[in-house]
Design a protein around this motif. Sequence first.
Motif, PDB file in Angstrom:
ATOM      1  N   LEU A 136     -13.018   5.178   3.078  1.00  0.00           N
ATOM      2  CA  LEU A 136     -11.601   5.225   3.421  1.00  0.00           C
ATOM      3  C   LEU A 136     -11.416   4.397   4.692  1.00  0.00           C
ATOM      4  O   LEU A 136     -11.906   4.776   5.756  1.00  0.00           O
ATOM      5  CB  LEU A 136     -11.160   6.674   3.636  1.00  0.00           C
ATOM      6  CG  LEU A 136      -9.659   6.932   3.721  1.00  0.00           C
ATOM      7  CD1 LEU A 136      -8.958   6.402   2.479  1.00  0.00           C
ATOM      8  CD2 LEU A 136      -9.385   8.412   3.875  1.00  0.00           C
TER       9      LEU A 136
ATOM     10  N   HIS B 276      -1.748   2.851   7.279  1.00  0.00           N
ATOM     11  CA  HIS B 276      -2.283   2.302   6.031  1.00  0.00           C
ATOM     12  C   HIS B 276      -3.790   2.545   5.932  1.00  0.00           C
ATOM     13  O   HIS B 276      -4.525   2.439   6.917  1.00  0.00           O
ATOM     14  CB  HIS B 276      -2.010   0.792   5.948  1.00  0.00           C
ATOM     15  CG  HIS B 276      -0.549   0.449   5.859  1.00  0.00           C
ATOM     16  ND1 HIS B 276      -0.077  -0.842   5.855  1.00  0.00           N
ATOM     17  CD2 HIS B 276       0.555   1.245   5.769  1.00  0.00           C
ATOM     18  CE1 HIS B 276       1.238  -0.840   5.772  1.00  0.00           C
ATOM     19  NE2 HIS B 276       1.643   0.418   5.728  1.00  0.00           N
ATOM     20  N   TRP B 277      -4.221   2.852   4.731  1.00  0.00           N
ATOM     21  CA  TRP B 277      -5.649   3.033   4.451  1.00  0.00           C
ATOM     22  C   TRP B 277      -5.999   2.331   3.143  1.00  0.00           C
ATOM     23  O   TRP B 277      -5.105   1.952   2.375  1.00  0.00           O
ATOM     24  CB  TRP B 277      -6.012   4.520   4.353  1.00  0.00           C
ATOM     25  CG  TRP B 277      -5.865   5.257   5.645  1.00  0.00           C
ATOM     26  CD1 TRP B 277      -4.720   5.805   6.156  1.00  0.00           C
ATOM     27  CD2 TRP B 277      -6.880   5.498   6.616  1.00  0.00           C
ATOM     28  NE1 TRP B 277      -4.957   6.383   7.383  1.00  0.00           N
ATOM     29  CE2 TRP B 277      -6.273   6.215   7.694  1.00  0.00           C
ATOM     30  CE3 TRP B 277      -8.243   5.210   6.690  1.00  0.00           C
ATOM     31  CZ2 TRP B 277      -6.991   6.623   8.809  1.00  0.00           C
ATOM     32  CZ3 TRP B 277      -8.960   5.619   7.809  1.00  0.00           C
ATOM     33  CH2 TRP B 277      -8.337   6.310   8.849  1.00  0.00           C
TER      34      TRP B 277
ATOM     35  N   ALA C 117     -12.773   7.446  13.400  1.00  0.00           N
ATOM     36  CA  ALA C 117     -12.731   6.160  12.707  1.00  0.00           C
ATOM     37  C   ALA C 117     -13.615   5.181  13.469  1.00  0.00           C
ATOM     38  O   ALA C 117     -13.449   4.994  14.672  1.00  0.00           O
ATOM     39  CB  ALA C 117     -11.297   5.641  12.618  1.00  0.00           C
TER      40      ALA C 117
ATOM     41  N   SER D  18      -9.111   2.051   7.442  1.00  0.00           N
ATOM     42  CA  SER D  18      -7.857   1.670   8.085  1.00  0.00           C
ATOM     43  C   SER D  18      -7.925   0.164   8.340  1.00  0.00           C
ATOM     44  O   SER D  18      -8.677  -0.285   9.205  1.00  0.00           O
ATOM     45  CB  SER D  18      -7.688   2.421   9.413  1.00  0.00           C
ATOM     46  OG  SER D  18      -6.580   1.920  10.141  1.00  0.00           O
TER      47      SER D  18
ATOM     48  N   SER E  27     -13.449   2.588   9.494  1.00  0.00           N
ATOM     49  CA  SER E  27     -13.723   3.493   8.375  1.00  0.00           C
ATOM     50  C   SER E  27     -13.734   4.941   8.847  1.00  0.00           C
ATOM     51  O   SER E  27     -14.222   5.250   9.943  1.00  0.00           O
ATOM     52  CB  SER E  27     -15.066   3.149   7.716  1.00  0.00           C
ATOM     53  OG  SER E  27     -16.135   3.384   8.604  1.00  0.00           O
ATOM     54  N   LEU E  28     -13.172   5.806   8.011  1.00  0.00           N
ATOM     55  CA  LEU E  28     -13.147   7.236   8.309  1.00  0.00           C
ATOM     56  C   LEU E  28     -14.568   7.778   8.249  1.00  0.00           C
ATOM     57  O   LEU E  28     -15.308   7.528   7.292  1.00  0.00           O
ATOM     58  CB  LEU E  28     -12.264   7.964   7.295  1.00  0.00           C
ATOM     59  CG  LEU E  28     -12.022   9.452   7.550  1.00  0.00           C
ATOM     60  CD1 LEU E  28     -11.134   9.648   8.769  1.00  0.00           C
ATOM     61  CD2 LEU E  28     -11.376  10.099   6.328  1.00  0.00           C
TER      62      LEU E  28
ATOM     63  N   ASP F  87     -11.482  -3.522  11.011  1.00  0.00           N
ATOM     64  CA  ASP F  87     -11.362  -2.460  10.020  1.00  0.00           C
ATOM     65  C   ASP F  87     -12.102  -1.217  10.525  1.00  0.00           C
ATOM     66  O   ASP F  87     -13.247  -1.314  10.975  1.00  0.00           O
ATOM     67  CB  ASP F  87     -11.964  -2.904   8.679  1.00  0.00           C
ATOM     68  CG  ASP F  87     -11.218  -4.084   8.079  1.00  0.00           C
ATOM     69  OD1 ASP F  87      -9.997  -4.140   8.235  1.00  0.00           O
ATOM     70  OD2 ASP F  87     -11.873  -4.954   7.461  1.00  0.00           O
TER      71      ASP F  87
ATOM     72  N   LYS G 184      -3.861  -1.306  -0.010  1.00  0.00           N
ATOM     73  CA  LYS G 184      -3.371  -0.419   1.035  1.00  0.00           C
ATOM     74  C   LYS G 184      -2.564   0.735   0.439  1.00  0.00           C
ATOM     75  O   LYS G 184      -1.736   0.541  -0.438  1.00  0.00           O
ATOM     76  CB  LYS G 184      -2.513  -1.206   2.023  1.00  0.00           C
ATOM     77  CG  LYS G 184      -3.307  -2.255   2.799  1.00  0.00           C
ATOM     78  CD  LYS G 184      -2.412  -3.065   3.715  1.00  0.00           C
ATOM     79  CE  LYS G 184      -3.220  -4.125   4.447  1.00  0.00           C
ATOM     80  NZ  LYS G 184      -2.369  -4.961   5.335  1.00  0.00           N
TER      81      LYS G 184
END
Length: 288
Positions: A92, A230-231, A135, A94, A111-112, A109, A183
């Motif tokens: 996931l 947005h993800w 993140a 962003s 990432s979760l 970028d 997105k």
Amino acid sequence: MESPPCYSAEQTNRARVLLLAKDYMLHGTTQDSCDVGPDFRMEEIMKDFLAKRDKGQLLIQRNRRLKENLLRPMQLSVSEDGYIHYGDKVMLVSPDHPETEADLFLPGDLSLCMTPDEIKAHLSNELEVPCGLSAAQTKIPVGRNTFTILCAAGEVIGQVLRYGQNFRLGITGGFDDRMANTKILITHCHTNRGLVAHRHLSLRTYFGQEAEVAAHTYLDSHRVEKPKNHWMLVTGAPRKDLSTMLDLPKPPAEDTRALEQVREQVSDPGARSTPDARGCVPQCTLPM
């Protein structure tokens, strides 16, 4: 000048063990120093230390195992039809966007990631839940940022995840359908707030400096969610030399799309319209 003393291999090994066992030495034993001599106490400390080391129970060993699991390389699902399916393994992310509201922020970028409590991570080789989120600036799928799309209410593994459907994120230590690597907006079910990566709010985690993750919706003057909400559900790349679809070079059409839109607006000002927040980016809800 006296020459430095020479030590045998046995003496060197003994010194190394004693250094590793310094935590035990600091705590000592409960026995009175008058009852036993220092040599006896040292031998007991060494025996206890070696026994725990052989069983993998030392703090440094437990800590290493947890970190190895969380940073273990993972294989993302490859989307052959362009859709996300229940059961897929994804990241996931962003997507990177210009940050105009803060001077200091994490670019790129994000990432979760699951982020264990730093103290608990040092004391246990198991991941304790519930666990925090952050993140991180990474596009490499590992144990802490690879999630599985789980069913929420009677769906079947392998079924296409469609726009508006609920889903759950599990982890192991067009607008009509939800498309892979595009997105989306993720909304928290109970608060109806959007998932966001606060790039300007850094967290010192067990793995270094990362960004805070929260549930908060940011809207622009047109009541449209800002890029920070947005993800992307990122899948694996079909090319063996790449880890994720983020590593694929962007097609020329994507790089020039923004420029073409600007040209269209300049040539035809009447074509401008206020976008609808629900029509720009697909949404989904995430139970927590």
